[in-house]
Design a protein around this motif. Structure first.
Motif, mmCIF file in Angstrom:
data_model
loop_
_atom_site.group_PDB
_atom_site.id
_atom_site.type_symbol
_atom_site.label_atom_id
_atom_site.label_comp_id
_atom_site.label_asym_id
_atom_site.label_seq_id
_atom_site.Cartn_x
_atom_site.Cartn_y
_atom_site.Cartn_z
ATOM 1 N N MET A 1 17.845 -37.811 31.993
ATOM 2 C CA MET A 1 18.581 -36.595 32.364
ATOM 3 C C MET A 1 20.073 -36.928 32.444
ATOM 4 N N LEU A 2 20.893 -36.064 31.831
ATOM 5 C CA LEU A 2 22.330 -36.322 31.796
ATOM 6 C C LEU A 2 23.056 -35.721 32.992
ATOM 7 N N LEU A 3 22.756 -34.459 33.317
ATOM 8 C CA LEU A 3 23.513 -33.768 34.361
ATOM 9 C C LEU A 3 22.592 -32.968 35.261
ATOM 10 N N THR A 4 22.786 -33.125 36.560
ATOM 11 C CA THR A 4 22.161 -32.247 37.558
ATOM 12 C C THR A 4 23.225 -31.334 38.137
ATOM 13 N N ILE A 5 22.942 -30.045 38.142
ATOM 14 C CA ILE A 5 23.797 -29.078 38.843
ATOM 15 C C ILE A 5 23.155 -28.869 40.204
ATOM 16 N N ALA A 6 23.727 -29.481 41.233
ATOM 17 C CA ALA A 6 23.133 -29.497 42.573
ATOM 18 C C ALA A 6 23.837 -28.485 43.467
ATOM 19 N N ILE A 7 23.049 -27.635 44.104
ATOM 20 C CA ILE A 7 23.596 -26.577 44.950
ATOM 21 C C ILE A 7 23.155 -26.806 46.391
ATOM 22 N N PRO A 8 24.040 -27.327 47.251
ATOM 23 C CA PRO A 8 23.704 -27.400 48.674
ATOM 24 C C PRO A 8 23.868 -26.013 49.291
ATOM 25 N N THR A 9 22.864 -25.553 50.003
ATOM 26 C CA THR A 9 22.912 -24.169 50.480
ATOM 27 C C THR A 9 22.283 -24.038 51.854
ATOM 28 N N PHE A 10 22.709 -22.983 52.556
ATOM 29 C CA PHE A 10 22.124 -22.671 53.863
ATOM 30 C C PHE A 10 22.340 -21.194 54.165
ATOM 31 N N ASN A 11 21.256 -20.471 54.226
ATOM 32 C CA ASN A 11 21.248 -19.063 54.652
ATOM 33 C C ASN A 11 22.216 -18.175 53.869
ATOM 34 N N ARG A 12 22.278 -18.394 52.565
ATOM 35 C CA ARG A 12 23.098 -17.509 51.733
ATOM 36 C C ARG A 12 22.286 -17.124 50.492
ATOM 37 N N ALA A 13 21.121 -16.556 50.751
ATOM 38 C CA ALA A 13 20.183 -16.261 49.671
ATOM 39 C C ALA A 13 20.780 -15.311 48.635
ATOM 40 N N GLU A 14 21.523 -14.313 49.069
ATOM 41 C CA GLU A 14 22.091 -13.355 48.118
ATOM 42 C C GLU A 14 23.085 -14.035 47.181
ATOM 43 N N LYS A 15 23.922 -14.889 47.732
ATOM 44 C CA LYS A 15 24.883 -15.610 46.894
ATOM 45 C C LYS A 15 24.165 -16.599 45.978
ATOM 46 N N LEU A 16 23.154 -17.278 46.519
ATOM 47 C CA LEU A 16 22.379 -18.215 45.712
ATOM 48 C C LEU A 16 21.704 -17.489 44.544
ATOM 49 N N ASP A 17 21.191 -16.307 44.794
ATOM 50 C CA ASP A 17 20.539 -15.511 43.753
ATOM 51 C C ASP A 17 21.500 -15.274 42.583
ATOM 52 N N LEU A 18 22.706 -14.855 42.882
ATOM 53 C CA LEU A 18 23.697 -14.601 41.842
ATOM 54 C C LEU A 18 24.076 -15.880 41.109
ATOM 55 N N GLN A 19 24.228 -16.952 41.872
ATOM 56 C CA GLN A 19 24.611 -18.218 41.256
ATOM 57 C C GLN A 19 23.522 -18.721 40.313
ATOM 58 N N LEU A 20 22.282 -18.677 40.747
ATOM 59 C CA LEU A 20 21.182 -19.163 39.923
ATOM 60 C C LEU A 20 20.990 -18.316 38.675
ATOM 61 N N LYS A 21 21.182 -17.014 38.793
ATOM 62 C CA LYS A 21 21.068 -16.157 37.607
ATOM 63 C C LYS A 21 22.097 -16.560 36.554
ATOM 64 N N ASN A 22 23.325 -16.769 37.004
ATOM 65 C CA ASN A 22 24.393 -17.155 36.076
ATOM 66 C C ASN A 22 24.082 -18.502 35.424
ATOM 67 N N ILE A 23 23.665 -19.469 36.220
ATOM 68 C CA ILE A 23 23.373 -20.804 35.687
ATOM 69 C C ILE A 23 22.203 -20.750 34.705
ATOM 70 N N CYS A 24 21.136 -20.081 35.095
ATOM 71 C CA CYS A 24 19.956 -20.024 34.233
ATOM 72 C C CYS A 24 20.262 -19.309 32.918
ATOM 73 N N ASP A 25 21.025 -18.241 32.977
ATOM 74 C CA ASP A 25 21.404 -17.541 31.745
ATOM 75 C C ASP A 25 22.167 -18.471 30.807
ATOM 76 N N GLN A 26 23.077 -19.260 31.367
ATOM 77 C CA GLN A 26 23.844 -20.180 30.538
ATOM 78 C C GLN A 26 22.971 -21.297 29.974
ATOM 79 N N LEU A 27 22.045 -21.810 30.779
ATOM 80 C CA LEU A 27 21.191 -22.897 30.313
ATOM 81 C C LEU A 27 20.208 -22.425 29.237
ATOM 82 N N ILE A 28 19.708 -21.216 29.367
ATOM 83 C CA ILE A 28 18.820 -20.667 28.338
ATOM 84 C C ILE A 28 19.558 -20.571 27.010
ATOM 85 N N GLU A 29 20.811 -20.150 27.065
ATOM 86 C CA GLU A 29 21.606 -20.040 25.840
ATOM 87 C C GLU A 29 21.914 -21.413 25.251
ATOM 88 N N LEU A 30 22.149 -22.397 26.113
ATOM 89 C CA LEU A 30 22.474 -23.741 25.623
ATOM 90 C C LEU A 30 21.260 -24.457 25.033
#
Length: 330
Positions: A1-30
């Motif tokens: 594995m070359l790169l891990t995108i690591a997200i430390p989080t605590f009680n910010r589910a709504e923000k995490l949801d948006l962040q993960l959607k953006n990341i996953c969309d980009q990774l699917i395209e890549l």
């Protein structure tokens, strides 16, 4: 594995949801199989687990791992676990609330591809968006290149205190001295970077592919806690000043130390003025605590006694009057 995108989080589910959607969309395209998502949950009691599971099941082609701590370990320990649990060569520590451009991951992984094995730390440039919507390139003069670690702070000063701008070589982090001494500092990424960058090269990525959304000063003050009888942001800023004053103890040149100390002098003054304007609690005891805290870092420097100490001791009304006068004279 070359790169891990690591997200430390605590009680910010709504923000995490948006962040993960953006990341996953980009990774699917890549369509890369050497990039992993890691969510490091610091014992959230909201929908963080459900949000993470949603993306793991929806995007089965993406390497996605989720860790939930059995208790809240604090910011620094949770960040350290992002590196401890990473199985890749490099780990990008990304906050759940910072905005990624649509081409962010492509830009970052392309530069890593070109320089893999040549650096132990990478800095990603970013945009700072103020509460008024004004955007500024944080480091407009840097170029994408490899630099000697000792030259990093001349290039970016302390811009990598923004954690989402930091990519670490996992081996360099894990081989560093015991990082537990940096727990509860709130700056573990900055302190580990200080230790490891002199031992290799740093990759600068000049394209600002992240946006840091700055709250207003009033919002910042309202949202924080007090620790050690010092207001949170004042405490953090004093630690940054201490960081600069101690650089020569970690192998950095006295010239670099002095360069950053001079930069901090201006930041110190602005911090004190902002504190006076935005913190209601301005008792004399508070001012004495702040004065002592700054003195512990700067002790006998002339700027402390001639400039900073008077600013600390002046009443809040003085600064409010200056602010009003500046507004009237516009």
């Amino acid at each position: 594995m070359l790169l891990t995108i690591a997200i430390p989080t605590f009680n910010r589910a709504e923000k995490l949801d948006l962040q993960l959607k953006n990341i996953c969309d980009q990774l699917i395209e890549l369509q890369r199989d050497d990039i992993c998502i890691l969510v490091q949950d610091n014992h959230s009691d909201d929908q963080t687990t459900e949000i993470s599971n949603k993306y793991m099941s929806k995007f089965e082609s993406i390497d996605f791992v989720y860790f939930r701590n059995e208790s809240n370990l604090g910011f620094d320990r949770n960040v350290n676990l992002c590196l401890t649990n990473s199985k890749s060569k490099y780990t990008w520590i990304l906050s759940d609330d910072d905005d990624l451009n649509s081409n962010a991951i492509l830009t970052v992984i392309s530069e890593i591809d070109r320089n893999v094995g040549k650096f132990n730390f990478a800095f990603i440039n970013y945009i700072v968006r103020s509460s008024e919507g004004v955007c500024a390139n944080k480091c407009p003069n840097i170029k994408t290149k490899l630099v000697n670690g000792m030259d990093l702070l001349y290039e970016i000063e302390l811009s990598h205190s923004f954690i989402s701008s930091c990519i670490f070589e996992v081996k360099s982090w894990s081989n560093n001295k015991d990082v537990s001494e940096y727990f509860d500092s709130l700056w573990i990424h900055l302190l580990v970077a200080r230790d490891i960058v002199p031992n290799g090269k740093t990759l600068l990525i000049s394209e600002p592919v992240i946006t840091m959304n700055m709250p207003s000063l009033e919002e910042s003050r309202d949202s924080v806690i007090y620790e050690d009888k010092l207001e949170f942001y004042t405490n953090a800023h004093i630690r940054i000043s201490k960081f600069c004053y101690e650089l020569d103890n970690y192998g950095y040149s006295n010239d670099l130390k002095q360069y950053l100390v001079n930069k901090c002098r201006d930041y110190d003054q602005r911090q004190v003025i902002n504190y006076k304007l935005t913190v209601e609690r301005n008792s004399f005891k508070d001012m004495i605590r702040i004065a002592k805290a700054y003195y512990s870092v700067k002790n006998n420097t002339w700027s402390y006694f001639l400039v900073l100490l008077p600013l600390i001791l002046l009443p809040r009304e003085f600064f409010k009057a200056l602010k009003w006068l500046k507004y009237v004279l516009k």
